[in-house]
Write an enzyme that holds these catalytic residues in place. Structure first.
Site, PDB file in Angstrom:
ATOM      1  N   LYS A  93       0.807  -1.205   0.000  1.00 39.86           N
ATOM      2  CA  LYS A  93       0.000   0.000   0.000  1.00 39.86           C
ATOM      3  C   LYS A  93       0.843   1.259   0.000  1.00 39.86           C
ATOM      4  CE  LYS A  93      -3.424  -2.081   3.083  1.00 39.86           C
ATOM      5  NZ  LYS A  93      -3.978  -1.979   4.457  1.00 39.86           N
ATOM      6  N   GLY A  94       2.081   1.124   0.485  1.00 36.05           N
ATOM      7  CA  GLY A  94       2.881   2.309   0.798  1.00 36.05           C
ATOM      8  C   GLY A  94       3.032   3.326  -0.321  1.00 36.05           C
ATOM      9  N   GLU A 153       7.951   2.594  -5.737  1.00 35.42           N
ATOM     10  CA  GLU A 153       7.981   2.208  -4.317  1.00 35.42           C
ATOM     11  C   GLU A 153       8.132   3.447  -3.446  1.00 35.42           C
ATOM     12  OE1 GLU A 153       7.385   0.359  -2.081  1.00 35.42           O
ATOM     13  OE2 GLU A 153       8.129  -1.667  -2.248  1.00 35.42           O
ATOM     14  N   ASP A 154       7.566   3.389  -2.274  1.00 33.49           N
ATOM     15  CA  ASP A 154       7.769   4.485  -1.323  1.00 33.49           C
ATOM     16  C   ASP A 154       9.162   4.431  -0.717  1.00 33.49           C
ATOM     17  OD1 ASP A 154       6.327   2.097  -0.519  1.00 33.49           O
ATOM     18  OD2 ASP A 154       6.499   2.829   1.519  1.00 33.49           O
ATOM     19  N   ASP A 157      14.329  -0.385   1.871  1.00 33.94           N
ATOM     20  CA  ASP A 157      14.938  -0.507   3.193  1.00 33.94           C
ATOM     21  C   ASP A 157      15.918  -1.682   3.114  1.00 33.94           C
ATOM     22  OD1 ASP A 157      15.201  -1.165   6.048  1.00 33.94           O
ATOM     23  OD2 ASP A 157      13.612   0.270   6.386  1.00 33.94           O
ATOM     24  N   LYS A 185      16.827   3.936   2.026  1.00 34.06           N
ATOM     25  CA  LYS A 185      17.477   3.822   3.344  1.00 34.06           C
ATOM     26  C   LYS A 185      18.654   2.853   3.195  1.00 34.06           C
ATOM     27  CE  LYS A 185      14.523   3.415   6.964  1.00 34.06           C
ATOM     28  NZ  LYS A 185      13.785   2.665   8.004  1.00 34.06           N
ATOM     29  N   PHE A 206      12.949   4.672  11.502  1.00 34.08           N
ATOM     30  CA  PHE A 206      11.672   4.152  11.016  1.00 34.08           C
ATOM     31  C   PHE A 206      10.770   5.349  10.743  1.00 34.08           C
ATOM     32  CE2 PHE A 206       7.558   2.095  11.052  1.00 34.08           C
ATOM     33  CZ  PHE A 206       7.824   0.965  10.298  1.00 34.08           C
ATOM     34  N   ASP A 213       3.313   3.596   6.467  1.00 33.90           N
ATOM     35  CA  ASP A 213       2.626   3.373   7.752  1.00 33.90           C
ATOM     36  C   ASP A 213       3.524   2.824   8.846  1.00 33.90           C
ATOM     37  OD1 ASP A 213       2.998   0.742   6.635  1.00 33.90           O
ATOM     38  OD2 ASP A 213       1.530   0.018   8.100  1.00 33.90           O
ATOM     39  N   ARG A 219      -0.569   6.893   7.256  1.00 33.77           N
ATOM     40  CA  ARG A 219      -0.401   6.950   5.794  1.00 33.77           C
ATOM     41  C   ARG A 219      -0.911   8.273   5.243  1.00 33.77           C
ATOM     42  NH1 ARG A 219       0.895   1.671   3.902  1.00 33.77           N
ATOM     43  NH2 ARG A 219      -0.085  -0.023   5.040  1.00 33.77           N
TER      44      ARG A 219
HETATM   45  O1  LIG Z   1      13.106  -2.882   1.422  1.00 34.29           O
HETATM   46  P1  LIG Z   1      12.159  -3.556   2.366  1.00 34.29           P
HETATM   47  O2  LIG Z   1      12.810  -3.877   3.698  1.00 34.29           O
HETATM   48  O3  LIG Z   1      11.504  -4.763   1.771  1.00 34.29           O
HETATM   49  O4  LIG Z   1      11.041  -2.498   2.767  1.00 34.29           O
HETATM   50  C1  LIG Z   1      10.292  -1.793   1.824  1.00 34.29           C
HETATM   51  C2  LIG Z   1       8.855  -2.199   1.810  1.00 34.29           C
HETATM   52  O5  LIG Z   1       8.296  -2.116   3.122  1.00 34.29           O
HETATM   53  C3  LIG Z   1       7.093  -1.390   3.090  1.00 34.29           C
HETATM   54  O6  LIG Z   1       6.000  -2.227   2.802  1.00 34.29           O
HETATM   55  P2  LIG Z   1       5.186  -3.033   3.925  1.00 34.29           P
HETATM   56  O7  LIG Z   1       5.639  -4.442   3.996  1.00 34.29           O
HETATM   57  O8  LIG Z   1       5.240  -2.271   5.214  1.00 34.29           O
HETATM   58  O9  LIG Z   1       3.721  -3.027   3.313  1.00 34.29           O
HETATM   59  P3  LIG Z   1       2.807  -1.759   2.965  1.00 34.29           P
HETATM   60  O10 LIG Z   1       3.407  -1.099   1.740  1.00 34.29           O
HETATM   61  O11 LIG Z   1       1.465  -2.349   2.665  1.00 34.29           O
HETATM   62  O12 LIG Z   1       2.811  -0.838   4.151  1.00 34.29           O
HETATM   63  C4  LIG Z   1       7.304  -0.427   1.939  1.00 34.29           C
HETATM   64  O13 LIG Z   1       6.085   0.051   1.433  1.00 34.29           O
HETATM   65  C5  LIG Z   1       8.061  -1.244   0.940  1.00 34.29           C
HETATM   66  O14 LIG Z   1       7.204  -1.975   0.089  1.00 34.29           O
HETATM   67  O1  HPA Z   2      11.030   3.122   7.752  1.00 33.88           O
HETATM   68  C1  HPA Z   2      10.006   2.491   7.422  1.00 33.88           C
HETATM   69  N1  HPA Z   2       8.772   2.890   7.815  1.00 33.88           N
HETATM   70  C2  HPA Z   2       7.634   2.240   7.462  1.00 33.88           C
HETATM   71  N2  HPA Z   2       7.623   1.168   6.701  1.00 33.88           N
HETATM   72  C3  HPA Z   2       8.812   0.709   6.272  1.00 33.88           C
HETATM   73  N3  HPA Z   2       9.081  -0.340   5.492  1.00 33.88           N
HETATM   74  C4  HPA Z   2      10.385  -0.361   5.331  1.00 33.88           C
HETATM   75  N4  HPA Z   2      10.983   0.647   5.990  1.00 33.88           N
HETATM   76  C5  HPA Z   2      10.012   1.341   6.596  1.00 33.88           C
END
Ligand SMILES: O=P(O)(O)OC[C@H]1O[C@H](OP(=O)(O)OP(=O)(O)O)[C@H](O)[C@@H]1O
Ligand code: HPA
Length: 234
Positions: A93-94, A153-154, A157, A185, A206, A213, A219
């Site tokens: 969703k991010g 992507e948002d 990480d 990041k 974070f 979120d 969000r």
């Molecule tokens: O590089 P990574 O460590 O994989 O982190 C990045 C992912 O983490 C978050 O998604 P999340 O799993 O929180 O789902 P969401 O987008 O539905 O909030 C974010 O939106 C990325 O998709």
């Molecule tokens: O810093 C963060 N915040 C929220 N969601 C995330 N997913 C990966 N990194 C992050």
């Protein structure tokens, strides 16, 4: 101006009352009157900057910084895809907010631009990646075959999510796959992942807001910030 408050249709009585009060009334099919001020000089409906959310300790990227950078990214993407049909794939969703803002800035216009979304998640309600990326089983992977895909992507990480998604899109026969990530990041990377387009380097914290979120909250914030420690479950 008062006309703008009467969005719905008037009943007959309401119509007569409105006319008696001198409210300009427009019947269906008549052109919408233009506002007397150009959009950039109209006052914003919310106070700017918005008051800080009570659970946020600090703003890391303001709404204005985000807006400006997203516009620049749109130009970069538009320039690179000006001669190629583009499929923009937002990762839910991010990335819902970033994707919807970005596509409106992609210029020059590619010959065709499609937008779709793909759900992927690995964080659940915590602040640490589970390392297991759950991909949307309902998405029709056939729809990417032969397409130039831009994954939006948002945040990158650990890199787990995007490395899995890039592999999935390539495996599904995309003609090309690139990544546009608002935040990178780098300090937390566990698997190699470099985006072709990056908005900002993200500090090793974070973060939440602008689609991102913590346990499904925040969000809606127009900026990106950090959550106060007392609101993070240990
Ligand atoms: O590089 P990574 O460590 O994989 O982190 C990045 C992912 O983490 C978050 O998604 P999340 O799993 O929180 O789902 P969401 O987008 O539905 O909030 C974010 O939106 C990325 O998709
Ligand atoms: O810093 C963060 N915040 C929220 N969601 C995330 N997913 C990966 N990194 C992050």
């Amino acid at each position: 101006m008062e006309l703008l408050r009467h969005r719905g249709s008037f009943s007959r009585t309401g119509l007569r009352q409105a006319q008696r009060r001198g409210v300009p009334v427009r019947s269906l099919g008549q052109p919408v009157p233009q506002a007397s001020q150009p959009p950039h000089s109209r006052p914003h409906p919310h106070p700017r900057p918005l008051p800080l959310h009570p659970e946020i300790s600090k703003i890391i990227f303001s709404a204005e910084e985000i807006d400006a950078r997203v516009a620049e990214l749109g130009r970069l993407v538009g320039t690179d895809y000006s001669d190629r049909e583009l499929l923009v794939l937002g990762v839910l969703k991010g990335a819902f907010a970033f994707t919807s803002d970005l596509v409106r800035h992609i210029y020059p216009y590619p010959p065709s631009l499609e937008v779709d979304f793909f759900k992927a998640s690995s964080y659940g309600s915590g602040t640490v990646s589970s390392g297991r990326v759950q991909l949307d089983s309902g998405f029709k992977l056939d729809s990417v075959r032969g397409k130039h895909v831009l994954l939006v992507e948002d945040i990158i990480d650990t890199g787990n999510t995007l490395s899995a998604l890039v592999a999935v899109m390539k495996g599904a026969g995309a003609a090309s796959v690139r990544v546009c990530a608002l935040l990178d990041k780098k300090a937390r990377r566990r698997v190699p992942m470099e985006a072709e387009y990056t908005g900002f380097e993200c500090p090793d914290e974070f973060i939440v807001g602008y689609g991102i979120d913590y346990a499904e909250k925040y969000r809606n914030l127009p900026y990106i910030g950090a959550v106060k420690d007392e609101f993070i479950k240990k």
